[in-house]
Design a protein around this motif. Structure first.
Motif, PDB file in Angstrom:
ATOM      1  N   VAL A  56       0.833  -1.204   0.000  1.00 49.99           N
ATOM      2  CA  VAL A  56       0.000   0.000   0.000  1.00 49.99           C
ATOM      3  C   VAL A  56       0.870   1.257   0.000  1.00 49.99           C
ATOM      4  CG1 VAL A  56      -1.819   1.254   1.211  1.00 49.99           C
ATOM      5  CG2 VAL A  56      -1.837  -1.250   1.188  1.00 49.99           C
ATOM      6  N   LEU A  57       1.819   1.322   0.906  1.00 48.73           N
ATOM      7  CA  LEU A  57       2.763   2.433   0.970  1.00 48.73           C
ATOM      8  C   LEU A  57       4.141   1.914   0.570  1.00 48.73           C
ATOM      9  CD1 LEU A  57       1.622   4.026   4.361  1.00 48.73           C
ATOM     10  CD2 LEU A  57       0.819   4.563   2.044  1.00 48.73           C
ATOM     11  N   LYS A  58       4.764   2.584  -0.385  1.00 47.08           N
ATOM     12  CA  LYS A  58       5.985   2.053  -0.996  1.00 47.08           C
ATOM     13  C   LYS A  58       7.182   2.990  -0.817  1.00 47.08           C
ATOM     14  CE  LYS A  58       3.080  -0.030  -4.562  1.00 47.08           C
ATOM     15  NZ  LYS A  58       2.784  -0.097  -6.033  1.00 47.08           N
ATOM     16  N   GLY A  86      -8.671   4.303  -2.243  1.00 47.74           N
ATOM     17  CA  GLY A  86      -7.824   3.132  -2.404  1.00 47.74           C
ATOM     18  C   GLY A  86      -6.356   3.451  -2.601  1.00 47.74           C
ATOM     19  N   SER A  87      -5.998   4.730  -2.533  1.00 54.24           N
ATOM     20  CA  SER A  87      -4.600   5.112  -2.775  1.00 54.24           C
ATOM     21  C   SER A  87      -3.710   4.912  -1.550  1.00 54.24           C
ATOM     22  CB  SER A  87      -4.524   6.570  -3.223  1.00 54.24           C
ATOM     23  OG  SER A  87      -4.996   7.436  -2.207  1.00 54.24           O
ATOM     24  N   GLY A  88      -4.318   4.637  -0.398  1.00 56.00           N
ATOM     25  CA  GLY A  88      -3.532   4.410   0.814  1.00 56.00           C
ATOM     26  C   GLY A  88      -3.595   5.538   1.819  1.00 56.00           C
ATOM     27  N   LYS A  89      -4.515   6.491   1.620  1.00 56.80           N
ATOM     28  CA  LYS A  89      -4.608   7.637   2.526  1.00 56.80           C
ATOM     29  C   LYS A  89      -4.944   7.199   3.951  1.00 56.80           C
ATOM     30  CE  LYS A  89      -7.843   9.891   0.425  1.00 56.80           C
ATOM     31  NZ  LYS A  89      -8.205   8.776  -0.477  1.00 56.80           N
ATOM     32  N   SER A  90      -5.919   6.317   4.104  1.00 62.46           N
ATOM     33  CA  SER A  90      -6.314   5.875   5.441  1.00 62.46           C
ATOM     34  C   SER A  90      -5.188   5.097   6.108  1.00 62.46           C
ATOM     35  CB  SER A  90      -7.581   5.020   5.377  1.00 62.46           C
ATOM     36  OG  SER A  90      -8.679   5.797   4.938  1.00 62.46           O
TER      37      SER A  90
END
Length: 217
Positions: A22-24, A43-47
Motif C-alpha cells: 500500500v505504501l511504498k 484506495g490510494s492508501g490515505k487511510s
C-alpha cells in the motif's frame, strides 16, 4: 530553546497487507505553522498513511516523528451514542488531564452547536457528530493535527468556519494536515502532496494533478 525545524517527519514509510503493498516509501516533512494537504483517489492508501501517522498501525519499515502533542480526527467518528455532547467533552478533558473546558466552549460557539451540548449523540445529525469529532481532536490544542475528511457532512457555513479554525491554528504555529480524495480547495493550503502508487509527491496548487478528480479538498 529554538523551535524544532519540523513538526512532522515521515521517512521512507512502507506498509503492506499480505502481498498488497500500500505504501511504498512515503517521504513527507512539514514545518510548524503549516496547513498541508494529502490528496489521492479512493484506495490510494490515505487511510493507511493516517493510521501509521497517528500510531494506530505500525509501519513495516521507515520512521514517523512528530514534535509536541498529536491530535487525530478520523473520518468515522468514534463516539458513544448513549452519551451527550457535554459528557464527551468532560470525559476527554479528564483523559487529556486538562484543567478546564475553555477550549471546548470556544469551539462549541465557533462551530455553532452549543445548543446540542445536552443532547445524546444518537440524536445528532451527521454534520453535528462531525463537529463534535473535530472538537474532541482539538480539545488539548495539539501541536500536530491529523484530519481525515474533516468536513464531511458540514453545511456551507460550517465548512467555511472549519477553514477559519484551521487557518488560525496554522497562524499560531500548529501543523495541520488535511487528508482528502478531492482537491478543489488546494489553494487554501501551504503545501499539497498527492498520494499515488504508494508514494507522496508534491504538486503546485495552481494545477490539478493527474488522477485526482474533485470538487473540494
Amino acid at each position: 530553546m529554538p523551535a524544532h525545524p519540523y513538526a512532522l517527519r515521515v521517512h521512507n514509510v512502507h506498509k503492506a497487507y499480505r502481498s498488497r503493498r500500500v505504501l511504498k516509501g512515503v517521504f513527507l516533512t512539514l514545518e510548524p505553522g503549516t496547513l498541508a494537504g494529502v490528496v489521492g483517489e479512493n484506495g490510494s492508501g490515505k487511510s493507511t498513511l493516517l493510521r501509521v501517522l497517528s500510531g494506530q498501525t505500525a509501519a513495516d519499515a521507515g520512521e514517523v516523528e512528530h514534535h509536541g502533542s498529536l491530535g487525530y480526527c478520523p473520518q468515522e467518528a468514534v463516539l458513544n451514542d448513549a452519551l451527550t455532547v457535554d459528557q464527551h467533552l468532560r470525559w476527554f478533558r479528564t483523559a487529556y488531564r486538562l484543567d478546564g473546558t475553555g477550549r471546548a466552549e470556544e469551539l462549541l460557539e465557533e462551530l455553532h452547536f452549543a445548543e446540542y451540548r445536552h443532547t445524546r449523540v444518537e440524536q445528532l445529525s451527521g454534520g453535528t457528530r462531525q463537529k463534535l469529532n473535530l472538537t474532541l481532536a482539538l480539545l488539548h490544542d495539539p501541536h500536530v493535527l491529523l484530519l481525515d475528511e474533516p468536513y464531511q457532512g458540514f453545511d456551507w457555513e460550517t465548512y467555511l468556519r472549519f477553514w477559519d479554525v484551521a487557518t488560525r491554528l496554522r497562524d499560531r504555529g500548529r501543523c495541520v494536515l488535511v487528508v482528502s480524495h478531492l482537491a478543489w480547495d488546494a489553494e487554501r493550503l501551504d503545501v499539497v502532496h498527492q498520494l499515488r502508487d504508494g508514494v507522496a509527491t508534491p504538486y503546485s496548487t495552481d494545477r490539478q494533478p493527474a488522477g485526482v478528480q474533485g470538487a473540494a479538498l
